[in-house]
Write a protein that holds these residues in place. Structure first.
Motif, PDB file in Angstrom:
ATOM      1  N   ALA A 190      65.003  30.129  22.332  1.00 32.77           N
ATOM      2  CA  ALA A 190      66.160  29.528  22.803  1.00 32.77           C
ATOM      3  C   ALA A 190      66.539  29.792  24.337  1.00 32.77           C
ATOM      4  N   VAL A 191      66.277  31.138  24.666  1.00 32.84           N
ATOM      5  CA  VAL A 191      66.247  31.827  25.966  1.00 32.84           C
ATOM      6  C   VAL A 191      65.199  31.332  26.819  1.00 32.84           C
ATOM      7  N   SER A 192      63.884  31.182  26.313  1.00 31.60           N
ATOM      8  CA  SER A 192      62.904  30.639  26.949  1.00 31.60           C
ATOM      9  C   SER A 192      63.091  29.222  27.375  1.00 31.60           C
ATOM     10  N   LEU A 193      64.033  28.537  26.831  1.00 33.79           N
ATOM     11  CA  LEU A 193      64.341  27.029  27.126  1.00 33.79           C
ATOM     12  C   LEU A 193      65.452  26.879  28.049  1.00 33.79           C
ATOM     13  N   ALA A 213      67.709  22.559  21.721  1.00 37.35           N
ATOM     14  CA  ALA A 213      67.510  21.096  22.069  1.00 37.35           C
ATOM     15  C   ALA A 213      68.718  20.377  21.818  1.00 37.35           C
ATOM     16  N   GLU A 214      69.580  20.885  20.939  1.00 37.61           N
ATOM     17  CA  GLU A 214      70.854  20.475  20.701  1.00 37.61           C
ATOM     18  C   GLU A 214      71.785  20.684  21.823  1.00 37.61           C
ATOM     19  N   ALA A 215      71.611  21.968  22.339  1.00 36.49           N
ATOM     20  CA  ALA A 215      72.437  22.489  23.322  1.00 36.49           C
ATOM     21  C   ALA A 215      72.145  21.645  24.751  1.00 36.49           C
ATOM     22  N   LEU A 216      71.017  21.446  24.839  1.00 37.94           N
ATOM     23  CA  LEU A 216      70.528  20.607  26.085  1.00 37.94           C
ATOM     24  C   LEU A 216      70.764  19.273  26.001  1.00 37.94           C
ATOM     25  N   ARG A 238      57.689  19.695  24.973  1.00 36.25           N
ATOM     26  CA  ARG A 238      57.790  20.108  26.338  1.00 36.25           C
ATOM     27  C   ARG A 238      58.133  19.371  27.314  1.00 36.25           C
ATOM     28  N   ARG A 239      57.724  17.816  27.174  1.00 28.99           N
ATOM     29  CA  ARG A 239      57.780  16.751  28.138  1.00 28.99           C
ATOM     30  C   ARG A 239      59.308  16.554  28.056  1.00 28.99           C
ATOM     31  N   GLN A 240      60.068  16.486  26.974  1.00 30.12           N
ATOM     32  CA  GLN A 240      61.429  16.466  26.649  1.00 30.12           C
ATOM     33  C   GLN A 240      62.196  17.540  27.184  1.00 30.12           C
TER      34      GLN A 240
END
Length: 468
Positions: free
Chosen positions: A21-24, A372-375, A463-465
């Motif tokens: 998560a933190v890596s994103l 992904a949900e958070a973003l 990764r693209r998303q």
């Protein structure tokens, strides 16, 4: 400021979920009840503590499903795999780690990350409603209060299994005049030399006496409510295996195949007890496959009858603990969310995967899903042709539900090629018809080649998303 993901439990799954998560770029609050509140199996307050074996099992990504899972996790930037590789110890074809150094560095890496906030203390009962995104990664040793709250919310009884721990021996107390160093078939693995295990040989009379002692030895008593609880089939106590038949052990953890007694090459052992290095210093060795529910005094007495261990001193004796596992096919969706309350996502062993690596892999998936949900990004589950996808498919829908005396047939599962969509047998290669054993090798190679290609395709899209 994005709202944080709350992760309950800093074990293998919780630590990996937090890292993903933190890596994103999504902040995390990591809740860990240890050391303030202990468990029956943990000894420290460190993250990702290994409570049973120190082995991540096979690292062969071409012929073994767990080795393939290692490969996929490394490709996805796994913290657990990076730390395992950094702190590996010799273990033949397996990946094993110095458990203390491994846990210490996982802990330090997460604590110093600017997007990670660590909160010590137990989360008793269900998380508050204002926590909009939660990953429950409390493992099979979930606190009673939280377990009861989850059971009440889902209306499902949780499955329970017994899991056992193997003893650890001080290296200096092992008689190397009797024992010898060798990996099975001299196989060289990660960090290994082909001589990575200590081998204790037994002749037939010694083996038969040992089996009798295991069966007759005094065992840990069960409480009345525990008597119908089954064992997890992948981690049976050594004495339970012995009781299933006199030859079971020498065709299981004590098989002599691929080993030659360095002191008496002309004498083939009837059975062999193997010990695997447990720390980087090489001062501690784990008794491979020797999970046990024997009482402590009985363990010392019985295990000192093993040739070479007559004077063994134990850094830790074996034990037994009760694991709880969700009936995931009924209560979780394919995004690992609780159907009764989708803001709660589960990861790790509590979902019904078995093993350190499988638990961390589900943490990896849960962390990416929640991020992904958070973003506000879409998330596609990896295809079932991959190791990650096969595990998710099994625990959330691939299992065929039947009932037994406990009400459900769902049981914890290690990753294995039986969870993957089938692949055609490779019968001919380069114009030559393959033998049965050669077909098996080529078939496994086909499974892993397909998985690697499909995982890279999935990872590229993921990764693209994130970049967009």
């Amino acid at each position: 400021m994005r709202k944080p993901i709350h992760i309950i439990g800093a074990g293998m799954a919780g630590s990996e979920a937090a890292w993903q998560a933190v890596s994103l770029g999504v902040p995390v609050i990591l809740h860990e009840m240890r050391p303030r509140v202990g468990t029956d199996a943990h000894k420290t307050g460190g993250f990702a503590e290994l409570v049973c074996s120190n082995s991540f099992r096979s690292d062969d990504a071409e012929q073994n499903a767990v080795g393939l899972l290692h490969w996929e996790m490394r490709r996805a930037g796994s913290l657990i795999m990076a730390m395992a590789d950094r702190h590996k110890v010799p273990a033949g074809g397996a990946l094993a780690v110095d458990r203390d150094a491994f846990s210490e560095e996982v802990t330090a890496t997460l604590k110093r990350h600017p997007l990670v906030t660590v909160e010590e203390g137990e989360v008793a009962g269900l998380p508050p409603e204002e926590w909009q995104s939660v990953i429950i990664a409390t493992g099979p040793l979930t606190s009673p209060a939280l377990a009861a709250a989850i059971r009440s919310l889902t209306g499902e009884e949780q499955l329970a299994f017994f899991d056992a721990i193997a003893p650890i021996v001080h290296r200096e107390t092992i008689d190397m005049g009797t024992c010898w160093f060798q990996s099975r078939y001299d196989k060289v693995g990660p960090g290994g030399t082909g001589k990575d295990y200590i081998n204790c040989p037994m002749n037939r009379q010694q083996y038969e006496a040992f089996v009798r002692a295991l069966i007759e030895g005094e065992k840990t008593d069960f409480k009345e409510w525990e008597k119908s609880t089954p064992y997890f089939s992948g981690c049976l106590p050594i004495e339970v295996m012995a009781d299933s038949g006199p030859e079971t052990l020498r065709h299981g953890p004590m098989k002599p195949r691929g080993l030659t007694n360095a002191h008496r090459p002309e004498e083939k052992p009837y059975a062999v007890v193997q010990l695997r290095q447990d720390n980087k210093l090489g001062t501690l060795y784990n008794m491979v496959g020797f999970q046990t529910k024997l009482k402590y005094a009985e363990q010392v007495k019985v295990f000192r009858t093993i040739p070479g261990l007559e004077n063994a001193e134990f850094a830790r004796l074996g034990g037994l603990h009760r694991n709880t596992v969700l009936n995931s096919p009924r209560v979780l969706d394919d995004r690992l969310r609780l159907k009764a309350r989708p803001s709660l996502r589960f990861a790790g062993q509590v979902t019904g995967v078995e093993g350190y690596v499988e638990s961390a892999a589900m943490g990896l998936m849960a962390g990416r899903m929640a991020a992904a949900e958070a973003l506000g990004l879409p998330f596609e589950v990896p295809p079932p042709t991959t190791a990650h996808g096969a595990l998710i498919n099994h625990i959330t829908g691939g299992h065929i539900e039947t009932t037994d005396a406990r009400g459900s047939s769902f049981q914890p599962m290690n990753v294995n090629f039986g969870l993957f969509p089938p692949i055609e047998k490779v019968k001919v290669k380069d114009g030559k018809r393959l033998k049965h054993t050669e077909q098996a090798v080529e078939r496994k190679r086909a499974y892993t080649a397909r998985a690697m290609a499909d995982f890279d395709t999935w990872l590229g899209g993921d990764r693209r998303q994130a970049a967009e």
